[in-house]
Motif scaffolding. Structure first.
Motif, PDB file in Angstrom:
ATOM      1  N   CYS A   5      -1.606  86.858  24.137  1.00  0.00           N
ATOM      2  CA  CYS A   5      -1.527  85.578  24.179  1.00  0.00           C
ATOM      3  C   CYS A   5      -1.144  84.753  22.797  1.00  0.00           C
ATOM      4  O   CYS A   5      -1.108  85.462  21.914  1.00  0.00           O
ATOM      5  CB  CYS A   5      -3.109  85.228  24.371  1.00  0.00           C
ATOM      6  SG  CYS A   5      -3.755  85.466  25.874  1.00  0.00           S
ATOM      7  N   ALA A   6      -0.531  83.713  23.120  1.00  0.00           N
ATOM      8  CA  ALA A   6      -0.162  82.799  21.878  1.00  0.00           C
ATOM      9  C   ALA A   6      -1.171  81.708  21.702  1.00  0.00           C
ATOM     10  O   ALA A   6      -1.526  81.261  22.723  1.00  0.00           O
ATOM     11  CB  ALA A   6       1.295  82.346  22.086  1.00  0.00           C
ATOM     12  N   SER A   7      -1.315  81.490  20.414  1.00  0.00           N
ATOM     13  CA  SER A   7      -2.351  80.427  20.138  1.00  0.00           C
ATOM     14  C   SER A   7      -1.789  79.626  18.860  1.00  0.00           C
ATOM     15  O   SER A   7      -1.104  80.313  18.109  1.00  0.00           O
ATOM     16  CB  SER A   7      -3.766  80.935  19.878  1.00  0.00           C
ATOM     17  OG  SER A   7      -3.756  82.064  18.759  1.00  0.00           O
ATOM     18  N   ASN A   8      -2.228  78.440  18.944  1.00  0.00           N
ATOM     19  CA  ASN A   8      -2.121  77.544  17.758  1.00  0.00           C
ATOM     20  C   ASN A   8      -2.824  78.063  16.482  1.00  0.00           C
ATOM     21  O   ASN A   8      -3.884  78.941  16.686  1.00  0.00           O
ATOM     22  CB  ASN A   8      -2.287  75.977  17.967  1.00  0.00           C
ATOM     23  CG  ASN A   8      -3.579  75.832  18.347  1.00  0.00           C
ATOM     24  OD1 ASN A   8      -4.457  76.366  18.374  1.00  0.00           O
ATOM     25  ND2 ASN A   8      -3.797  74.397  18.688  1.00  0.00           N
ATOM     26  N   ASP A   9      -2.706  77.400  15.331  1.00  0.00           N
ATOM     27  CA  ASP A   9      -3.542  77.855  14.169  1.00  0.00           C
ATOM     28  C   ASP A   9      -5.131  77.726  14.372  1.00  0.00           C
ATOM     29  O   ASP A   9      -6.001  78.477  13.936  1.00  0.00           O
ATOM     30  CB  ASP A   9      -3.100  77.320  12.835  1.00  0.00           C
ATOM     31  CG  ASP A   9      -1.809  77.978  12.370  1.00  0.00           C
ATOM     32  OD1 ASP A   9      -1.482  79.013  12.816  1.00  0.00           O
ATOM     33  OD2 ASP A   9      -1.200  77.103  11.612  1.00  0.00           O
ATOM     34  N   ASP A  18       4.084  85.838  29.001  1.00  0.00           N
ATOM     35  CA  ASP A  18       4.258  86.388  30.197  1.00  0.00           C
ATOM     36  C   ASP A  18       5.698  87.232  30.281  1.00  0.00           C
ATOM     37  O   ASP A  18       6.570  87.126  29.425  1.00  0.00           O
ATOM     38  CB  ASP A  18       4.805  85.392  31.329  1.00  0.00           C
ATOM     39  CG  ASP A  18       3.637  84.618  31.676  1.00  0.00           C
ATOM     40  OD1 ASP A  18       2.384  84.977  31.432  1.00  0.00           O
ATOM     41  OD2 ASP A  18       3.812  83.429  31.815  1.00  0.00           O
ATOM     42  N   PRO A  19       5.757  88.499  31.274  1.00  0.00           N
ATOM     43  CA  PRO A  19       7.025  89.198  31.150  1.00  0.00           C
ATOM     44  C   PRO A  19       7.694  88.293  32.077  1.00  0.00           C
ATOM     45  O   PRO A  19       7.460  87.546  32.852  1.00  0.00           O
ATOM     46  CB  PRO A  19       6.355  90.644  31.940  1.00  0.00           C
ATOM     47  CG  PRO A  19       5.237  89.829  32.843  1.00  0.00           C
ATOM     48  CD  PRO A  19       4.564  88.954  31.926  1.00  0.00           C
ATOM     49  N   PRO A  20       9.213  88.758  31.936  1.00  0.00           N
ATOM     50  CA  PRO A  20      10.084  87.944  32.868  1.00  0.00           C
ATOM     51  C   PRO A  20       9.921  88.079  34.421  1.00  0.00           C
ATOM     52  O   PRO A  20       9.089  89.295  34.844  1.00  0.00           O
ATOM     53  CB  PRO A  20      11.402  88.449  32.583  1.00  0.00           C
ATOM     54  CG  PRO A  20      11.155  89.526  31.531  1.00  0.00           C
ATOM     55  CD  PRO A  20       9.764  89.778  31.071  1.00  0.00           C
ATOM     56  N   ALA A  21      10.274  87.285  35.199  1.00  0.00           N
ATOM     57  CA  ALA A  21       9.968  87.407  36.533  1.00  0.00           C
ATOM     58  C   ALA A  21      10.411  88.579  37.324  1.00  0.00           C
ATOM     59  O   ALA A  21       9.697  89.063  38.169  1.00  0.00           O
ATOM     60  CB  ALA A  21      10.663  86.128  37.277  1.00  0.00           C
ATOM     61  N   GLY A  22      11.666  89.118  36.866  1.00  0.00           N
ATOM     62  CA  GLY A  22      12.280  90.244  37.674  1.00  0.00           C
ATOM     63  C   GLY A  22      11.508  91.599  36.988  1.00  0.00           C
ATOM     64  O   GLY A  22      11.675  92.531  37.450  1.00  0.00           O
ATOM     65  N   ALA A  23      10.499  91.595  36.059  1.00  0.00           N
ATOM     66  CA  ALA A  23       9.834  92.872  35.414  1.00  0.00           C
ATOM     67  C   ALA A  23       9.106  93.318  36.488  1.00  0.00           C
ATOM     68  O   ALA A  23       8.320  93.047  37.182  1.00  0.00           O
ATOM     69  CB  ALA A  23       9.009  92.516  34.264  1.00  0.00           C
ATOM     70  N   VAL A  64       9.906  82.096  23.309  1.00  0.00           N
ATOM     71  CA  VAL A  64      10.338  83.565  23.474  1.00  0.00           C
ATOM     72  C   VAL A  64       9.038  84.316  22.310  1.00  0.00           C
ATOM     73  O   VAL A  64       9.271  83.583  21.330  1.00  0.00           O
ATOM     74  CB  VAL A  64      11.708  83.799  23.160  1.00  0.00           C
ATOM     75  CG1 VAL A  64      11.903  85.380  22.809  1.00  0.00           C
ATOM     76  CG2 VAL A  64      12.556  83.017  24.089  1.00  0.00           C
ATOM     77  N   ALA A  65       8.384  85.324  22.874  1.00  0.00           N
ATOM     78  CA  ALA A  65       7.557  86.069  22.025  1.00  0.00           C
ATOM     79  C   ALA A  65       8.521  86.892  21.056  1.00  0.00           C
ATOM     80  O   ALA A  65       9.565  87.663  21.584  1.00  0.00           O
ATOM     81  CB  ALA A  65       6.896  86.982  22.825  1.00  0.00           C
ATOM     82  N   CYS A  81      10.307  88.214  27.187  1.00  0.00           N
ATOM     83  CA  CYS A  81       8.951  87.705  27.235  1.00  0.00           C
ATOM     84  C   CYS A  81       8.749  86.319  26.765  1.00  0.00           C
ATOM     85  O   CYS A  81       9.154  86.202  25.804  1.00  0.00           O
ATOM     86  CB  CYS A  81       7.969  88.835  26.995  1.00  0.00           C
ATOM     87  SG  CYS A  81       8.093  90.362  27.717  1.00  0.00           S
ATOM     88  N   THR A  82       7.974  85.674  27.568  1.00  0.00           N
ATOM     89  CA  THR A  82       7.666  84.338  26.965  1.00  0.00           C
ATOM     90  C   THR A  82       6.596  83.727  27.198  1.00  0.00           C
ATOM     91  O   THR A  82       5.733  84.304  27.911  1.00  0.00           O
ATOM     92  CB  THR A  82       8.543  83.094  27.861  1.00  0.00           C
ATOM     93  OG1 THR A  82       8.153  83.084  29.179  1.00  0.00           O
ATOM     94  CG2 THR A  82      10.030  83.552  27.832  1.00  0.00           C
TER      95      THR A  82
END
Length: 93
Positions: A5-9, A18-23, A64-65, A81-82
């Motif tokens: 997961c991504a989070s703010n401070d 998320d992985p790309p839709a086609g993964a 983008v991660a 992955c985004t």
């Protein structure tokens, strides 16, 4: 598998990476341009590999991660992955 997961401070806004839709299940996610040799589960635990990487995981332009500026990509496809809704600079863990 793993969930990131991504989070703010403040950690009051959190979104999934998320992985790309086609993964497909079993696709390998790598860091673009960084050569690697997979570590065994025992090596990951003993050497605390993830703990060492976490400070360098973040969100870049377009959600983008990233790891040390390298995009998380699906090996062979180049798809990224985004973290939809995340802002540049958010931490990934």
């Amino acid at each position: 598998g793993m969930v990131l997961c991504a989070s703010n401070d403040a950690h009051d806004k959190v979104v999934f990476v998320d992985p790309p839709a086609g993964a497909q299940i079993g696709d390998k996610v790598v860091f673009e341009g960084i050569a690697n040799t997979p570590a065994s589960a025992a090596q990951v635990a003993k050497k605390k590999v993830l703990e060492a990487c976490f400070p360098d995981l973040s969100v870049g332009e377009g959600g983008v991660a990233m790891y040390q500026g390298a995009k998380f990509v699906v090996e062979g496809s180049g798809e990224v992955c985004t973290a939809p809704g995340a802002e540049v600079g958010w931490h990934v863990s």
